[in-house]
Design a protein around this motif. Sequence first.
Motif, mmCIF file in Angstrom:
data_model
loop_
_atom_site.group_PDB
_atom_site.id
_atom_site.type_symbol
_atom_site.label_atom_id
_atom_site.label_comp_id
_atom_site.label_asym_id
_atom_site.label_seq_id
_atom_site.Cartn_x
_atom_site.Cartn_y
_atom_site.Cartn_z
ATOM 1 N N ARG A 133 0.964 -1.250 -0.009
ATOM 2 C CA ARG A 133 0.000 0.031 -0.062
ATOM 3 C C ARG A 133 0.975 1.195 0.110
ATOM 4 O O ARG A 133 0.640 2.292 -0.636
ATOM 5 N N VAL A 134 1.938 1.227 0.779
ATOM 6 C CA VAL A 134 2.881 2.264 0.596
ATOM 7 C C VAL A 134 3.461 2.387 -0.706
ATOM 8 O O VAL A 134 3.534 3.608 -1.142
ATOM 9 N N LEU A 135 3.930 1.357 -1.155
ATOM 10 C CA LEU A 135 4.502 1.570 -2.467
ATOM 11 C C LEU A 135 3.417 1.996 -3.500
ATOM 12 O O LEU A 135 3.949 2.738 -4.525
ATOM 13 N N ALA A 136 2.382 1.651 -3.528
ATOM 14 C CA ALA A 136 1.372 2.045 -4.464
ATOM 15 C C ALA A 136 1.036 3.527 -4.289
ATOM 16 O O ALA A 136 0.994 4.256 -5.149
ATOM 17 N N THR A 137 1.147 4.043 -3.091
ATOM 18 C CA THR A 137 0.948 5.528 -2.940
ATOM 19 C C THR A 137 2.044 6.330 -3.468
ATOM 20 O O THR A 137 2.014 7.245 -3.930
ATOM 21 N N MET A 138 3.565 5.896 -3.116
ATOM 22 C CA MET A 138 4.653 6.364 -3.901
ATOM 23 C C MET A 138 4.395 6.200 -5.236
ATOM 24 O O MET A 138 4.781 7.373 -5.952
ATOM 25 N N ALA A 139 3.956 5.249 -5.822
ATOM 26 C CA ALA A 139 4.054 5.105 -7.420
ATOM 27 C C ALA A 139 2.939 6.065 -8.149
ATOM 28 O O ALA A 139 2.970 6.882 -8.953
ATOM 29 N N CYS A 140 1.785 6.274 -7.041
ATOM 30 C CA CYS A 140 0.751 7.134 -7.633
ATOM 31 C C CYS A 140 1.156 8.549 -7.567
ATOM 32 O O CYS A 140 1.066 9.329 -8.495
ATOM 33 N N HIS A 141 2.111 8.905 -6.558
ATOM 34 C CA HIS A 141 2.526 10.239 -6.605
ATOM 35 C C HIS A 141 3.615 10.416 -7.599
ATOM 36 O O HIS A 141 3.800 11.807 -8.225
ATOM 37 N N ALA A 142 4.290 9.569 -8.103
ATOM 38 C CA ALA A 142 5.426 9.528 -9.080
ATOM 39 C C ALA A 142 4.916 9.361 -10.560
ATOM 40 O O ALA A 142 5.571 9.887 -11.455
ATOM 41 N N ALA A 143 3.625 9.156 -10.625
ATOM 42 C CA ALA A 143 3.053 8.865 -12.049
ATOM 43 C C ALA A 143 2.892 10.245 -12.835
ATOM 44 O O ALA A 143 2.686 11.286 -11.896
ATOM 45 N N VAL A 144 2.634 10.232 -14.209
ATOM 46 C CA VAL A 144 2.430 11.526 -14.926
ATOM 47 C C VAL A 144 0.986 11.959 -14.330
ATOM 48 O O VAL A 144 0.339 11.198 -14.147
ATOM 49 N N ARG A 145 0.881 13.080 -14.194
ATOM 50 C CA ARG A 145 -0.216 13.743 -13.742
ATOM 51 C C ARG A 145 -1.200 13.946 -14.896
ATOM 52 O O ARG A 145 -0.851 14.462 -16.133
ATOM 53 N N ALA A 146 -2.489 13.998 -14.723
ATOM 54 C CA ALA A 146 -3.376 14.306 -15.326
ATOM 55 C C ALA A 146 -3.373 15.703 -15.934
ATOM 56 O O ALA A 146 -2.916 16.495 -15.375
ATOM 57 N N HIS A 147 -3.821 15.903 -17.287
ATOM 58 C CA HIS A 147 -3.649 17.429 -17.680
ATOM 59 C C HIS A 147 -2.198 17.817 -18.173
ATOM 60 O O HIS A 147 -1.997 19.157 -18.642
ATOM 61 N N ARG A 148 -1.225 17.176 -18.047
ATOM 62 C CA ARG A 148 -0.013 17.479 -18.273
ATOM 63 C C ARG A 148 0.262 16.816 -19.926
ATOM 64 O O ARG A 148 0.149 15.686 -20.215
ATOM 65 N N ARG A 149 0.482 17.673 -20.785
ATOM 66 C CA ARG A 149 0.539 17.429 -22.221
ATOM 67 C C ARG A 149 1.753 16.597 -22.600
ATOM 68 O O ARG A 149 3.022 16.759 -22.054
ATOM 69 N N LEU A 150 1.730 15.173 -23.399
ATOM 70 C CA LEU A 150 2.580 14.427 -23.274
ATOM 71 C C LEU A 150 2.964 14.459 -24.933
ATOM 72 O O LEU A 150 2.012 14.577 -25.883
ATOM 73 N N SER A 151 4.353 14.284 -25.300
ATOM 74 C CA SER A 151 4.677 14.338 -26.714
ATOM 75 C C SER A 151 4.163 12.895 -27.031
ATOM 76 O O SER A 151 4.143 11.982 -26.371
ATOM 77 N N LEU A 152 4.403 12.866 -28.568
ATOM 78 C CA LEU A 152 4.239 11.343 -29.010
ATOM 79 C C LEU A 152 5.205 10.273 -28.736
ATOM 80 O O LEU A 152 5.071 9.331 -28.498
ATOM 81 N N ASP A 153 6.625 10.761 -28.580
ATOM 82 C CA ASP A 153 7.700 9.898 -28.172
ATOM 83 C C ASP A 153 7.311 9.654 -26.572
ATOM 84 O O ASP A 153 7.487 8.360 -26.253
ATOM 85 N N GLU A 154 6.818 10.542 -25.836
ATOM 86 C CA GLU A 154 6.540 10.107 -24.318
ATOM 87 C C GLU A 154 5.291 8.975 -24.462
ATOM 88 O O GLU A 154 5.357 8.302 -23.571
ATOM 89 N N MET A 155 4.407 9.334 -25.262
ATOM 90 C CA MET A 155 3.110 8.477 -25.112
ATOM 91 C C MET A 155 3.564 7.030 -25.557
ATOM 92 O O MET A 155 3.155 6.031 -24.976
ATOM 93 N N ASN A 156 4.359 6.877 -26.779
ATOM 94 C CA ASN A 156 4.805 5.631 -27.267
ATOM 95 C C ASN A 156 5.769 4.953 -26.267
ATOM 96 O O ASN A 156 5.520 3.906 -26.128
ATOM 97 N N ALA A 157 6.390 5.802 -25.554
ATOM 98 C CA ALA A 157 7.294 5.074 -24.441
ATOM 99 C C ALA A 157 6.272 4.407 -23.540
ATOM 100 O O ALA A 157 6.887 3.203 -22.891
ATOM 101 N N LEU A 158 5.491 5.222 -23.044
ATOM 102 C CA LEU A 158 4.476 4.708 -21.990
ATOM 103 C C LEU A 158 3.872 3.413 -22.577
ATOM 104 O O LEU A 158 3.604 2.310 -21.825
#
Length: 598
Positions: A537-562
């Motif tokens: 549960r602690v790791l999941a919280t850490m991963a949630c805070h580290a994940a890309v946030r909604a409403h941040r524009r991603l480039s095509l390279d970033e999206m394809n990498a994901l």
Amino acid sequence: MRIRLLPPQLINQIAAGEVVERPSSVVKELVENCFDAGASRIVIEIEQGGARLIRIRDDGCGIAKEDLPLALSRHATSKIATLDDLERVTSMGFRGEALPSISSVSRLTLISRTAEAPCAWKVTADGSERHSDPEPDPHPSGTTVDVRDLFYNTPARRKFLRSEKTEFAHIETLIQRMALSRADIGFKLLHNQKEILNLKPALTEPEQERRVTGICGSSFLENCVKIDFEASGLRLLGWVGLPTFSRSQQDMQFFYVNGRLIKDKLVSHAVKQAYQDVLYHGRHPVFVLYLELDPVLVDVNAHPAKLEVRFREGRLVHDFLFTALHRSLAELRPGQSGPVSESAGRLAAAAPKALFEERTPVHWPRSPQQETLPLTVQEEIRAYARLYPEPKTPTPSAEKPDPGFPPLGHAVAHLHNIYILSETQNGLILVDAHAAHERIGYERLKRQMQAGGVASQPLLLPIKVKVSPAEADLAEQELAYFHSLGMEINRTGPETLLVRSVPPLLAGADVETLLRDVLADMSEQGMSRRIEEQTHRVLATMACHAAVRAHRRLSLDEMNALLRDMERTERSGQCNHGRPTWIELSTQDLDKFFMRGQ
């Protein structure tokens, strides 16, 4: 008061109270007798929800004339003869209590004929100790049990029966569950002379799948993983549902042990643990599972109605089930072969490939290790973008899949700065970027923790925990287990434990309550995963805070990498909270929207 012997009729009625709870209980006992008789077809006729009539007819081996009166006597059976037989029961029935218990609270007629007999023979019973002498009958080979006026001589029990509709619903559900346990047998169910079910014997794999579909619905197999997992003398077969194909109730959970339908706390706990971080809160998984093991390893005599069993090696069975299901769900990655849903939200499925180590306590193999450099989110995405550059001109082929199209396709746009729109070989995919990256980070953190082992952080002030003597004994026996999870415990008295260190991630947790809960789990189920769960549960919280946030524009390279990282990550179909991370619309789905080809 003086002690006296109970009359035989009252003894039978007390036994009936344990075996015969309602009409469906009668049906269960009689159909199981049909199984043991080697029947290939069973006909169940019900009137007024079973209160007026329950008639079960089979084409099994039948009962000899001389044995018919014995069949209505308590503790008379052809299925066991010695204690050794009882310790490795392979038949559904074995106590010899069903028929006498049922006959003590109803008007029962038993007609049977063996293959070599010139005619059938019939006996009757009406709740008294007097049974009729066998009479000849034109019945064909097999057996019919006719149960009329259930609980007619115990009116208090009859008052507890529910409505006709409710009682029959219990019977119908039971027959469906029993039909799943024996696909080789045909079943016909009638209620008030109306045919409700007619299931032909299913001998081939496609026929068996059609039976499962007929009972569980057409979408069941399309949204399930097929399992065939074997190790340590145990084998698990069947189907488990994708986490996204869950239900609000536990009404589509079928579990069988050596063909016997059961409900077991140990099994339920193992399944719950396997779905722990991929199932949305309040939802329940669906499954049809068959566990096969040596009969000597399971006690089927633990419950009067044989609905529960007791495993002699409970921890081994629990860990085996958890491993089989956990690894099967972990293998759900895009682009792997297997059954695929024909609706939005489909996920590829694959059979489990993990090898189960044959030892006790049981361990499961670690996931393949991926790059674990401490990169920031942006650096990580750009690193993967360099590894997986976007092809300049993809050229799909109608004849064969284009190698330029990976399973999750190529990103086209970032919709509302939240969803990645990707074009695939067969349609479109929408990905929730934050949810997907959250799962990727979570799985990476778990792998890093497994690779480095669980660290232990000494407490500035050790925590004294008062427990029962039995719990203190258990903790002392399991010191190595606690140590493997980063928790150092000493016993300092008959009822006192001293916690000296905990995993760093749990430094701020309520250690006393956690330890008590772990010991309670181990006492009840033989094991506990609470420490791992709380760490995760602690790791999941850490991963949630580290994940890309909604409403941040991603480039095509970033999206394809994901997208590429999703294809490599276990359980990438759900975020850490059990919500789906992606859905797919095929070209056929798109054609339907615009009525193309209609």
